[in-house]
Design an enzyme around this catalytic site. Structure first.
Site, PDB file in Angstrom:
ATOM      1  N   GLU A 171      -1.076  -5.505   8.889  1.00 15.40           N
ATOM      2  CA  GLU A 171      -0.266  -4.899   9.951  1.00 15.40           C
ATOM      3  C   GLU A 171      -0.872  -5.166  11.321  1.00 15.40           C
ATOM      4  O   GLU A 171      -2.087  -5.071  11.491  1.00 15.40           O
ATOM      5  CB  GLU A 171      -0.154  -3.385   9.717  1.00 15.40           C
ATOM      6  CG  GLU A 171       0.531  -3.049   8.398  1.00 15.40           C
ATOM      7  CD  GLU A 171       0.680  -1.546   8.172  1.00 15.40           C
ATOM      8  OE1 GLU A 171       0.408  -0.751   9.093  1.00 15.40           O
ATOM      9  OE2 GLU A 171       1.078  -1.169   7.052  1.00 15.40           O
ATOM     10  N   LYS A 182      -0.908  -9.470   3.122  1.00 17.46           N
ATOM     11  CA  LYS A 182      -0.138  -8.928   4.249  1.00 17.46           C
ATOM     12  C   LYS A 182      -1.005  -7.960   5.038  1.00 17.46           C
ATOM     13  O   LYS A 182      -1.741  -7.164   4.443  1.00 17.46           O
ATOM     14  CB  LYS A 182       1.126  -8.214   3.759  1.00 17.46           C
ATOM     15  CG  LYS A 182       1.964  -7.614   4.900  1.00 17.46           C
ATOM     16  CD  LYS A 182       3.366  -7.231   4.460  1.00 17.46           C
ATOM     17  CE  LYS A 182       3.452  -5.907   3.750  1.00 17.46           C
ATOM     18  NZ  LYS A 182       2.989  -4.741   4.537  1.00 17.46           N
ATOM     19  N   ASP A 197       0.845  -1.205   0.000  1.00 16.08           N
ATOM     20  CA  ASP A 197       0.000   0.000   0.000  1.00 16.08           C
ATOM     21  C   ASP A 197       0.880   1.254   0.000  1.00 16.08           C
ATOM     22  O   ASP A 197       0.376   2.379  -0.051  1.00 16.08           O
ATOM     23  CB  ASP A 197      -1.025  -0.010   1.146  1.00 16.08           C
ATOM     24  CG  ASP A 197      -0.385  -0.090   2.515  1.00 16.08           C
ATOM     25  OD1 ASP A 197       0.858  -0.119   2.610  1.00 16.08           O
ATOM     26  OD2 ASP A 197      -1.141  -0.119   3.519  1.00 16.08           O
ATOM     27  N   SER A 198       2.204   1.058  -0.013  1.00 12.18           N
ATOM     28  CA  SER A 198       3.129   2.171  -0.273  1.00 12.18           C
ATOM     29  C   SER A 198       2.803   2.809  -1.620  1.00 12.18           C
ATOM     30  O   SER A 198       3.233   3.929  -1.893  1.00 12.18           O
ATOM     31  CB  SER A 198       4.577   1.670  -0.266  1.00 12.18           C
ATOM     32  OG  SER A 198       4.729   0.553  -1.126  1.00 12.18           O
ATOM     33  N   GLU A 224       9.516  -4.031  10.345  1.00 11.86           N
ATOM     34  CA  GLU A 224       9.921  -2.728   9.812  1.00 11.86           C
ATOM     35  C   GLU A 224      10.467  -1.832  10.920  1.00 11.86           C
ATOM     36  O   GLU A 224       9.817  -1.646  11.960  1.00 11.86           O
ATOM     37  CB  GLU A 224       8.712  -2.051   9.129  1.00 11.86           C
ATOM     38  CG  GLU A 224       9.052  -0.671   8.562  1.00 11.86           C
ATOM     39  CD  GLU A 224       8.043  -0.130   7.566  1.00 11.86           C
ATOM     40  OE1 GLU A 224       7.072  -0.851   7.228  1.00 11.86           O
ATOM     41  OE2 GLU A 224       8.226   1.012   7.118  1.00 11.86           O
ATOM     42  N   ASP A 248      -0.989  -6.240  -0.199  1.00  7.12           N
ATOM     43  CA  ASP A 248      -1.298  -5.613   1.087  1.00  7.12           C
ATOM     44  C   ASP A 248      -2.807  -5.486   1.292  1.00  7.12           C
ATOM     45  O   ASP A 248      -3.536  -5.137   0.362  1.00  7.12           O
ATOM     46  CB  ASP A 248      -0.694  -4.196   1.126  1.00  7.12           C
ATOM     47  CG  ASP A 248       0.521  -4.106   2.033  1.00  7.12           C
ATOM     48  OD1 ASP A 248       0.711  -5.007   2.888  1.00  7.12           O
ATOM     49  OD2 ASP A 248       1.285  -3.140   1.890  1.00  7.12           O
TER      50      ASP A 248
HETATM   51  O1  KIV Z   1       3.555  -1.056   1.610  1.00 10.93           O
HETATM   52  C1  KIV Z   1       4.707  -1.485   1.509  1.00 10.93           C
HETATM   53  O2  KIV Z   1       5.406  -1.269   0.518  1.00 10.93           O
HETATM   54  C2  KIV Z   1       5.245  -2.249   2.626  1.00 10.93           C
HETATM   55  C3  KIV Z   1       6.719  -2.481   2.649  1.00 10.93           C
HETATM   56  C4  KIV Z   1       7.376  -1.238   3.086  1.00 10.93           C
HETATM   57  C5  KIV Z   1       7.101  -3.645   3.486  1.00 10.93           C
HETATM   58  O3  KIV Z   1       4.529  -2.650   3.493  1.00 10.93           O
END
Ligand code: KIV
Length: 265
Positions: free
Chosen positions: A115, A113, A45-46, A182, A84
């Site tokens: 958090e 993924k 989600d970056s 992280e 994500d």
């Molecule tokens: O969103 C993302 O790119 C991430 C990485 C920084 C691990 O979660």
């Protein structure tokens, strides 16, 4: 590269071979990552920050992750594809199951993924029970940036280090197949990597994790904001994007990245 599975990644951990992971958001970058031998590709989600120019990852939607996961999947051959789960898209078990269904059925993700630690255990258990491989994410949680009060290193005092380690163990017990750590001190990341059976992938977590991940735009030096301390511009020392990605893979495998300058104590 043979097809990358969760079993293959556990075997790499057992054999001490470092796992390489990078983010990707489109088919062309994905093909370049595959050519360089990157084993795991994350539709992070970056993308909210590096593609959309948002201040944080919070505005990213499930539909946007699905769209980018589809793009990445078209450029993918053998790498493992993780997507994500966006902010608030797993705020209940029901929402998490719906989100994972979209990411896997429509996007083509092979793992999701999310958090958080103890508070996410029911979600991780139910996803796992329904055949969804889960990657946990502990330490600095970008989706909780407003709660944390900024992008800060986590786990520096004994209490928070203990709590991150306990969360990591609990996530594995709940069925998580991988963990991203992280921005935590390298000694804590080393301890967690040695404790867990599943692969631990670090970003700003020192050289002793089982693998490394970076945001691909950061490691090419084109992110339109400051360069995080834990990242490195691999394009600076090479002549092309494919060479920069290959240099990243080589450095992670040889454990020359991350070095002390990219690590927190
Ligand atoms: O969103 C993302 O790119 C991430 C990485 C920084 C691990 O979660």
């Amino acid at each position: 590269m043979a097809r990358v599975t969760t079993a293959a990644l556990i075997q790499m951990k057992q054999q001490g071979e470092k796992i390489t992971m990078l983010t990707s958001y489109d088919a062309s970058f994905t093909a370049a990552l595959e050519d360089a031998g990157v084993e795991v590709i994350l539709v992070g989600d970056s993308l909210g920050m590096v593609i959309q120019g948002q201040e944080t990852t919070l505005p990213v939607t499930v539909d946007e992750i699905v769209y980018h996961t589809q793009c990445v999947n078209r450029g993918r051959r053998n790498a493992l594809l993780i997507a994500d789960m966006p902010f608030m898209s797993y705020s209940s078990v029901e929402r998490a199951l719906d989100t994972a269904e979209l990411l896997m059925k429509e996007g083509g993700a092979q793992m999701v993924k999310l958090e958080g630690g103890a508070e996410q255990l029911p979600v991780v258990e139910q996803l796992s029970a329904n055949g969804v491989p889960v990657c946990g994410h502990l330490g600095l949680l970008p989706q909780s940036v407003h709660k944390l009060g900024g992008y800060k290193v986590q786990g520096r005092d004994a209490e928070s280090a203990h709590s991150i380690k306990e969360d990591a163990i609990a996530l594995e017990q709940a069925g998580a197949k991988m963990l991203v750590l992280e921005c935590v001190p390298s000694s804590l990341a080393k301890e967690i990597s040695q404790t867990l059976t599943i692969p631990v992938i670090g970003i700003g977590a020192g050289p002793d994790c089982d693998g490394q991940v970076l945001v691909v735009y950061d490691m090419l030096g084109i992110t339109p904001r400051y360069m995080p301390k834990f990242s490195k511009n691999f394009l600076e020392e090479t002549n092309s994007v494919p060479e920069a990605i290959a240099a990243y893979v080589k450095a992670v495998k040889a454990v020359t990245f991350p070095s002390a300058e990219h690590t927190f104590e």
